[in-house]
Design a protein around this motif. Sequence first.
Motif, PDB file in Angstrom:
ATOM      1  N   VAL A  84       4.087  19.586  19.847  1.00 30.36           N
ATOM      2  CA  VAL A  84       3.519  18.498  19.111  1.00 30.36           C
ATOM      3  C   VAL A  84       3.713  17.077  19.248  1.00 30.36           C
ATOM      4  O   VAL A  84       4.794  16.790  19.738  1.00 30.36           O
ATOM      5  CB  VAL A  84       3.966  18.605  17.477  1.00 30.36           C
ATOM      6  CG1 VAL A  84       3.281  17.630  16.537  1.00 30.36           C
ATOM      7  CG2 VAL A  84       3.587  19.802  16.531  1.00 30.36           C
ATOM      8  N   PRO A  85       2.730  16.541  19.742  1.00 26.39           N
ATOM      9  CA  PRO A  85       3.019  15.225  20.426  1.00 26.39           C
ATOM     10  C   PRO A  85       3.831  14.303  19.797  1.00 26.39           C
ATOM     11  O   PRO A  85       3.993  14.133  18.576  1.00 26.39           O
ATOM     12  CB  PRO A  85       1.509  14.476  20.661  1.00 26.39           C
ATOM     13  CG  PRO A  85       0.698  15.712  20.399  1.00 26.39           C
ATOM     14  CD  PRO A  85       1.181  16.672  19.731  1.00 26.39           C
ATOM     15  N   ASN A  86       4.856  13.764  20.502  1.00 24.26           N
ATOM     16  CA  ASN A  86       5.793  12.892  19.821  1.00 24.26           C
ATOM     17  C   ASN A  86       5.262  11.463  19.874  1.00 24.26           C
ATOM     18  O   ASN A  86       4.530  11.006  20.455  1.00 24.26           O
ATOM     19  CB  ASN A  86       6.966  12.726  20.744  1.00 24.26           C
ATOM     20  CG  ASN A  86       8.119  13.410  20.582  1.00 24.26           C
ATOM     21  OD1 ASN A  86       8.706  13.244  19.258  1.00 24.26           O
ATOM     22  ND2 ASN A  86       8.807  14.066  21.409  1.00 24.26           N
ATOM     23  N   ILE A 163      -0.404  21.381  19.342  1.00 24.61           N
ATOM     24  CA  ILE A 163      -1.226  21.323  18.059  1.00 24.61           C
ATOM     25  C   ILE A 163      -1.276  19.641  17.924  1.00 24.61           C
ATOM     26  O   ILE A 163      -0.201  18.880  17.739  1.00 24.61           O
ATOM     27  CB  ILE A 163      -0.495  21.758  16.945  1.00 24.61           C
ATOM     28  CG1 ILE A 163      -0.514  23.364  17.219  1.00 24.61           C
ATOM     29  CG2 ILE A 163      -1.273  21.596  15.704  1.00 24.61           C
ATOM     30  CD1 ILE A 163       0.198  24.248  16.103  1.00 24.61           C
ATOM     31  N   ILE A 164      -2.531  19.255  17.551  1.00 25.31           N
ATOM     32  CA  ILE A 164      -2.702  17.808  17.301  1.00 25.31           C
ATOM     33  C   ILE A 164      -3.419  17.601  15.883  1.00 25.31           C
ATOM     34  O   ILE A 164      -3.647  18.592  15.063  1.00 25.31           O
ATOM     35  CB  ILE A 164      -3.499  16.953  18.461  1.00 25.31           C
ATOM     36  CG1 ILE A 164      -4.716  17.609  18.316  1.00 25.31           C
ATOM     37  CG2 ILE A 164      -2.799  17.039  19.604  1.00 25.31           C
ATOM     38  CD1 ILE A 164      -5.817  16.877  19.105  1.00 25.31           C
ATOM     39  N   ASP A 165      -3.411  16.457  15.182  1.00 29.29           N
ATOM     40  CA  ASP A 165      -4.157  15.780  13.937  1.00 29.29           C
ATOM     41  C   ASP A 165      -3.820  16.676  12.745  1.00 29.29           C
ATOM     42  O   ASP A 165      -4.041  17.619  12.431  1.00 29.29           O
ATOM     43  CB  ASP A 165      -5.793  16.526  14.251  1.00 29.29           C
ATOM     44  CG  ASP A 165      -6.416  15.565  13.211  1.00 29.29           C
ATOM     45  OD1 ASP A 165      -5.753  15.136  12.468  1.00 29.29           O
ATOM     46  OD2 ASP A 165      -7.702  15.980  12.944  1.00 29.29           O
ATOM     47  N   PHE A 166      -2.674  15.813  12.550  1.00 28.30           N
ATOM     48  CA  PHE A 166      -2.104  16.242  11.139  1.00 28.30           C
ATOM     49  C   PHE A 166      -2.343  15.461   9.856  1.00 28.30           C
ATOM     50  O   PHE A 166      -1.842  15.425   9.001  1.00 28.30           O
ATOM     51  CB  PHE A 166      -0.438  16.161  11.124  1.00 28.30           C
ATOM     52  CG  PHE A 166       0.131  17.243  11.998  1.00 28.30           C
ATOM     53  CD1 PHE A 166       0.108  17.514  13.229  1.00 28.30           C
ATOM     54  CD2 PHE A 166       0.999  18.353  11.352  1.00 28.30           C
ATOM     55  CE1 PHE A 166       0.687  18.415  14.185  1.00 28.30           C
ATOM     56  CE2 PHE A 166       1.706  19.275  12.028  1.00 28.30           C
ATOM     57  CZ  PHE A 166       1.427  19.479  13.599  1.00 28.30           C
TER      58      PHE A 166
HETATM   59  N1  LIG Z   1      -2.060  13.753  21.644  1.00 25.74           N
HETATM   60  C1  LIG Z   1      -3.429  13.871  22.245  1.00 25.74           C
HETATM   61  N2  LIG Z   1      -3.382  14.464  23.553  1.00 25.74           N
HETATM   62  C2  LIG Z   1      -4.635  14.504  23.914  1.00 25.74           C
HETATM   63  N3  LIG Z   1      -5.725  14.181  23.240  1.00 25.74           N
HETATM   64  C3  LIG Z   1      -5.959  13.812  22.036  1.00 25.74           C
HETATM   65  C4  LIG Z   1      -4.485  13.570  21.152  1.00 25.74           C
HETATM   66  N4  LIG Z   1      -4.592  12.909  20.044  1.00 25.74           N
HETATM   67  C5  LIG Z   1      -6.048  13.150  20.108  1.00 25.74           C
HETATM   68  N5  LIG Z   1      -6.601  13.728  21.217  1.00 25.74           N
HETATM   69  C6  LIG Z   1      -7.969  13.532  21.053  1.00 25.74           C
HETATM   70  O1  LIG Z   1      -8.604  12.664  20.358  1.00 25.74           O
HETATM   71  C7  LIG Z   1      -9.433  13.176  19.486  1.00 25.74           C
HETATM   72  C8  LIG Z   1      -9.436  12.745  18.054  1.00 25.74           C
HETATM   73  O2  LIG Z   1      -8.053  13.004  17.505  1.00 25.74           O
HETATM   74  P1  LIG Z   1      -7.674  13.470  16.179  1.00 25.74           P
HETATM   75  O3  LIG Z   1      -8.335  14.857  16.033  1.00 25.74           O
HETATM   76  O4  LIG Z   1      -6.064  13.368  15.981  1.00 25.74           O
HETATM   77  O5  LIG Z   1      -8.321  12.293  15.063  1.00 25.74           O
HETATM   78  P2  LIG Z   1      -9.282  12.580  13.894  1.00 25.74           P
HETATM   79  O6  LIG Z   1      -9.762  11.061  13.616  1.00 25.74           O
HETATM   80  O7  LIG Z   1      -8.520  13.255  12.870  1.00 25.74           O
HETATM   81  O8  LIG Z   1     -10.526  13.410  14.481  1.00 25.74           O
HETATM   82  P3  LIG Z   1     -11.253  14.618  13.349  1.00 25.74           P
HETATM   83  O9  LIG Z   1     -11.846  13.680  12.257  1.00 25.74           O
HETATM   84  O10 LIG Z   1     -12.644  14.668  14.508  1.00 25.74           O
HETATM   85  O11 LIG Z   1     -10.516  15.533  13.347  1.00 25.74           O
HETATM   86  C9  LIG Z   1      -9.070  14.762  19.443  1.00 25.74           C
HETATM   87  O12 LIG Z   1     -10.380  15.558  19.479  1.00 25.74           O
HETATM   88  C10 LIG Z   1      -8.675  14.988  20.907  1.00 25.74           C
HETATM   89  O13 LIG Z   1      -9.864  15.273  21.851  1.00 25.74           O
END
Ligand SMILES: Nc1ncnc2c1ncn2[C@@H]1O[C@H](COP(=O)(O)OP(=O)(O)OP(=O)(O)O)[C@@H](O)[C@H]1O
Length: 256
Positions: A84-86, A163-166
């Motif tokens: 999970v990205p730091n 895993i991203i987007d918490f």
């Molecule tokens: N750490 C990361 N490394 C690479 N790409 C990332 C990272 N964090 C976010 N992204 C990119 O940026 C996009 C948007 O990030 P994220 O999903 O966290 O935001 P969100 O505003 O919650 O988006 P959504 O409403 O679409 O879920 C992601 O779809 C991904 O492609």
Amino acid sequence: MFHFIQDKKYHNLFKKYVENKTSFSLQDILGNGSYGFAYLLLDEVTGNQYVLKRMRAKHRNDDKQRAKFQQEITMLKELDIPNVPNILYDGVLEDIPFYIMDFVNGSTFEQAIFEEGITFSLKESLAIVKDLLEIVNNIHQKGIVHRDLRIPNILIQHNILYIIDFGLAAYIKDDTRMEDIENPKKIENHWSDLYYIGHFLLYLLYSNYSPTERKERRWQEELELPPVVEEYIERLLLIQQPFSTTEEAIKSIPTV
Ligand SMILES: Nc1ncnc2c1ncn2[C@@H]1O[C@H](COP(=O)(O)OP(=O)(O)OP(=O)(O)O)[C@@H](O)[C@H]1O
């Protein structure tokens, strides 16, 4: 329209902030989700890339959204696991909370399947799900359930999953009862993530599927999986007896 102009203003503000107050440059907009923007940053000295995620301007005065964004930051800090990205830094700029995290230079499974046309065999799909479950188990051990394990939120870089987007994650509640569940996606325990992983596995398996009939059928009929795999997916999807823990789901992965 107003929100668009407002976000342009904040876009310029963040660009100036990054360029004047950090050693990074702002390279690109990676995404603009429902409640945030994600920018790609480059450290000119090391060549490393990072992501700055900030809240949308329209949510600035919304206490609920601010609390959610803050919770995402707190959870990412608490997690502190390799897949999970730091978080490097978090702060607030003109009332807009933001944070900077590691960039995963890979593909989301949405890109891999639908843009790059990658297909996954049954064996490969189960191996990926095993890796994913191990990571998710680490997250559950820390008392957190992600609740949004969709293909755009799972990335692969050099065969390692991230895993991203918490943004929709929750602290696990131990008193959840099966009979009280209305929407599996919103459950505040491991079942929600297992349910999403069941769908994730179906996406992987469908990457290799060509329809033989015009009429759409149930996945059980279309995919013609070995019965142990079908039963396994049905347990993830809560159609059959759910796994009592994530460890049990890992131990039960069928061998094919
Ligand atoms: N750490 C990361 N490394 C690479 N790409 C990332 C990272 N964090 C976010 N992204 C990119 O940026 C996009 C948007 O990030 P994220 O999903 O966290 O935001 P969100 O505003 O919650 O988006 P959504 O409403 O679409 O879920 C992601 O779809 C991904 O492609």
